[in-house]
Design a protein around this motif. Structure first.
Motif, PDB file in Angstrom:
ATOM      1  N   LEU A  47      29.361  27.916  57.748  1.00 17.53           N
ATOM      2  CA  LEU A  47      29.908  26.702  57.165  1.00 17.53           C
ATOM      3  C   LEU A  47      30.075  26.975  55.677  1.00 17.53           C
ATOM      4  O   LEU A  47      29.159  27.477  55.026  1.00 17.53           O
ATOM      5  CB  LEU A  47      28.936  25.546  57.393  1.00 17.53           C
ATOM      6  CG  LEU A  47      29.230  24.227  56.727  1.00 17.53           C
ATOM      7  CD1 LEU A  47      30.506  23.607  57.314  1.00 17.53           C
ATOM      8  CD2 LEU A  47      28.067  23.276  56.904  1.00 17.53           C
ATOM      9  N   ILE A  48      31.246  26.679  55.147  1.00 20.15           N
ATOM     10  CA  ILE A  48      31.506  26.884  53.725  1.00 20.15           C
ATOM     11  C   ILE A  48      31.614  25.515  53.063  1.00 20.15           C
ATOM     12  O   ILE A  48      32.374  24.664  53.510  1.00 20.15           O
ATOM     13  CB  ILE A  48      32.813  27.677  53.504  1.00 20.15           C
ATOM     14  CG1 ILE A  48      32.737  29.034  54.202  1.00 20.15           C
ATOM     15  CG2 ILE A  48      33.087  27.840  52.010  1.00 20.15           C
ATOM     16  CD1 ILE A  48      34.053  29.778  54.233  1.00 20.15           C
ATOM     17  N   ILE A  49      30.841  25.335  52.016  1.00 20.85           N
ATOM     18  CA  ILE A  49      30.909  24.116  51.219  1.00 20.85           C
ATOM     19  C   ILE A  49      31.081  24.564  49.770  1.00 20.85           C
ATOM     20  O   ILE A  49      30.166  25.145  49.184  1.00 20.85           O
ATOM     21  CB  ILE A  49      29.644  23.249  51.366  1.00 20.85           C
ATOM     22  CG1 ILE A  49      29.430  22.875  52.833  1.00 20.85           C
ATOM     23  CG2 ILE A  49      29.752  22.004  50.499  1.00 20.85           C
ATOM     24  CD1 ILE A  49      28.121  22.203  53.110  1.00 20.85           C
ATOM     25  N   GLY A  50      32.256  24.312  49.236  1.00 18.14           N
ATOM     26  CA  GLY A  50      32.556  24.791  47.894  1.00 18.14           C
ATOM     27  C   GLY A  50      32.573  26.303  47.892  1.00 18.14           C
ATOM     28  O   GLY A  50      33.315  26.924  48.639  1.00 18.14           O
ATOM     29  N   ASP A  51      31.698  26.904  47.105  1.00 18.15           N
ATOM     30  CA  ASP A  51      31.627  28.366  47.059  1.00 18.15           C
ATOM     31  C   ASP A  51      30.378  28.918  47.737  1.00 18.15           C
ATOM     32  O   ASP A  51      30.087  30.095  47.644  1.00 18.15           O
ATOM     33  CB  ASP A  51      31.701  28.856  45.613  1.00 18.15           C
ATOM     34  CG  ASP A  51      30.581  28.307  44.737  1.00 18.15           C
ATOM     35  OD1 ASP A  51      29.850  27.411  45.187  1.00 18.15           O
ATOM     36  OD2 ASP A  51      30.447  28.774  43.586  1.00 18.15           O
ATOM     37  N   LYS A  52      29.640  28.058  48.463  1.00 18.67           N
ATOM     38  CA  LYS A  52      28.436  28.491  49.173  1.00 18.67           C
ATOM     39  C   LYS A  52      28.706  28.601  50.669  1.00 18.67           C
ATOM     40  O   LYS A  52      29.450  27.815  51.230  1.00 18.67           O
ATOM     41  CB  LYS A  52      27.291  27.508  48.941  1.00 18.67           C
ATOM     42  CG  LYS A  52      26.778  27.501  47.506  1.00 18.67           C
ATOM     43  CD  LYS A  52      25.629  26.560  47.365  1.00 18.67           C
ATOM     44  CE  LYS A  52      24.357  27.349  47.496  1.00 18.67           C
ATOM     45  NZ  LYS A  52      23.155  26.535  47.257  1.00 18.67           N
TER      46      LYS A  52
ATOM     47  N   CYS B  90      22.252  22.578  57.522  1.00 20.18           N
ATOM     48  CA  CYS B  90      22.457  23.842  56.808  1.00 20.18           C
ATOM     49  C   CYS B  90      21.969  23.760  55.366  1.00 20.18           C
ATOM     50  O   CYS B  90      21.331  24.697  54.870  1.00 20.18           O
ATOM     51  CB  CYS B  90      23.930  24.240  56.838  1.00 20.18           C
ATOM     52  SG  CYS B  90      24.483  24.837  58.446  1.00 20.18           S
ATOM     53  N   ARG B  91      22.245  22.654  54.720  1.00 21.82           N
ATOM     54  CA  ARG B  91      21.802  22.506  53.327  1.00 21.82           C
ATOM     55  C   ARG B  91      20.287  22.405  53.249  1.00 21.82           C
ATOM     56  O   ARG B  91      19.663  22.966  52.355  1.00 21.82           O
ATOM     57  CB  ARG B  91      22.479  21.304  52.682  1.00 21.82           C
ATOM     58  CG  ARG B  91      23.984  21.551  52.491  1.00 21.82           C
ATOM     59  CD  ARG B  91      24.675  20.467  51.738  1.00 21.82           C
ATOM     60  NE  ARG B  91      24.236  20.500  50.338  1.00 21.82           N
ATOM     61  CZ  ARG B  91      24.600  19.605  49.442  1.00 21.82           C
ATOM     62  NH1 ARG B  91      25.406  18.598  49.782  1.00 21.82           N
ATOM     63  NH2 ARG B  91      24.173  19.684  48.204  1.00 21.82           N
ATOM     64  N   ARG B  92      19.680  21.716  54.204  1.00 23.47           N
ATOM     65  CA  ARG B  92      18.217  21.616  54.236  1.00 23.47           C
ATOM     66  C   ARG B  92      17.595  22.987  54.524  1.00 23.47           C
ATOM     67  O   ARG B  92      16.604  23.361  53.902  1.00 23.47           O
ATOM     68  CB  ARG B  92      17.768  20.602  55.285  1.00 23.47           C
ATOM     69  CG  ARG B  92      18.205  19.172  55.017  1.00 23.47           C
ATOM     70  CD  ARG B  92      17.451  18.530  53.920  1.00 23.47           C
ATOM     71  NE  ARG B  92      16.094  18.266  54.373  1.00 23.47           N
ATOM     72  CZ  ARG B  92      15.259  17.463  53.766  1.00 23.47           C
ATOM     73  NH1 ARG B  92      15.619  16.832  52.685  1.00 23.47           N
ATOM     74  NH2 ARG B  92      14.049  17.284  54.232  1.00 23.47           N
ATOM     75  N   ALA B  93      18.190  23.744  55.448  1.00 25.75           N
ATOM     76  CA  ALA B  93      17.674  25.079  55.773  1.00 25.75           C
ATOM     77  C   ALA B  93      17.774  26.023  54.574  1.00 25.75           C
ATOM     78  O   ALA B  93      16.957  26.929  54.423  1.00 25.75           O
ATOM     79  CB  ALA B  93      18.439  25.666  56.964  1.00 25.75           C
TER      80      ALA B  93
ATOM     81  N   ASP C 263      23.050  11.219  53.640  1.00 24.37           N
ATOM     82  CA  ASP C 263      24.294  10.750  53.031  1.00 24.37           C
ATOM     83  C   ASP C 263      24.688  11.586  51.827  1.00 24.37           C
ATOM     84  O   ASP C 263      25.864  11.900  51.637  1.00 24.37           O
ATOM     85  CB  ASP C 263      24.176   9.269  52.648  1.00 24.37           C
ATOM     86  CG  ASP C 263      24.086   8.375  53.876  1.00 24.37           C
ATOM     87  OD1 ASP C 263      24.756   8.685  54.890  1.00 24.37           O
ATOM     88  OD2 ASP C 263      23.345   7.378  53.841  1.00 24.37           O
ATOM     89  N   GLU C 264      23.725  11.981  51.023  1.00 24.01           N
ATOM     90  CA  GLU C 264      24.001  12.812  49.853  1.00 24.01           C
ATOM     91  C   GLU C 264      24.521  14.192  50.280  1.00 24.01           C
ATOM     92  O   GLU C 264      25.424  14.747  49.654  1.00 24.01           O
ATOM     93  CB  GLU C 264      22.720  12.969  49.021  1.00 24.01           C
ATOM     94  CG  GLU C 264      22.884  13.793  47.774  1.00 24.01           C
ATOM     95  CD  GLU C 264      21.559  14.018  47.047  1.00 24.01           C
ATOM     96  OE1 GLU C 264      21.595  14.641  45.975  1.00 24.01           O
ATOM     97  OE2 GLU C 264      20.498  13.595  47.545  1.00 24.01           O
ATOM     98  N   ALA C 265      23.962  14.732  51.347  1.00 26.92           N
ATOM     99  CA  ALA C 265      24.348  16.065  51.818  1.00 26.92           C
ATOM    100  C   ALA C 265      25.802  16.125  52.246  1.00 26.92           C
ATOM    101  O   ALA C 265      26.448  17.171  52.149  1.00 26.92           O
ATOM    102  CB  ALA C 265      23.449  16.490  52.983  1.00 26.92           C
ATOM    103  N   THR C 266      26.325  15.005  52.706  1.00 28.64           N
ATOM    104  CA  THR C 266      27.686  15.010  53.255  1.00 28.64           C
ATOM    105  C   THR C 266      28.693  14.282  52.367  1.00 28.64           C
ATOM    106  O   THR C 266      29.814  14.026  52.792  1.00 28.64           O
ATOM    107  CB  THR C 266      27.688  14.370  54.653  1.00 28.64           C
ATOM    108  OG1 THR C 266      27.240  13.017  54.558  1.00 28.64           O
ATOM    109  CG2 THR C 266      26.793  15.136  55.613  1.00 28.64           C
TER     110      THR C 266
END
Length: 127
Positions: free
Chosen positions: A3-8, A71-74, A82-85
């Motif tokens: 999963l790509i979010i921005g540049d991560k 994924c962000r939590r891991a 809500d903040e994560a998405t």
């Protein structure tokens, strides 16, 4: 698949494997989905022409939100659901790894003929 979010980039399998019971509880309360439903929904992504096809129904949207959260939590990011998405769709994408592509498209196998040879079609037979 990542999963790509921005540049991560976040490995999907790691997001699921590192999920804590607390994360799974929040996930169920906020999205209404458990891991099994998310995985089944993501399996539908394999046949989609684009990841935008995946977002045509509520389950697809919720599954994507759930995977972003996991994924962000891991990855050690301490964000709530809500903040994560909360990001523009244009900053979200997927990266297919080579082994995923090989498994997904078995038609791409080497041929026995030389590259300049055309396969011959069988014509009508007469007796």
């Amino acid at each position: 698949m990542k999963l790509i979010i921005g540049d991560k980039k976040y490995p999907l399998k790691e997001g699921i494997a590192k999920a804590s019971l607390g994360d799974l509880y929040v996930l169920k309360i906020k999205s209404g989905m458990g891991i099994k439903t998310i995985m089944q929904t993501f399996n539908g992504l394999k046949g989609a022409e684009t990841h935008l096809d995946f977002l045509e129904d509520e389950n697809g949207i919720q599954a994507l939100r759930a995977m972003i959260f996991l994924c962000r939590r891991a990855a050690g990011e301490h964000v709530d659901f809500d903040e994560a998405t909360d990001m523009p769709l244009s900053s979200i994408g997927f990266e297919t790894e080579e082994e995923d592509t090989a498994k997904a498209d078995p038609k791409e196998t080497p041929k026995d003929s030389a590259p300049d040879e055309e396969p011959q079609e069988a014509g009508p037979t007469t007796t």
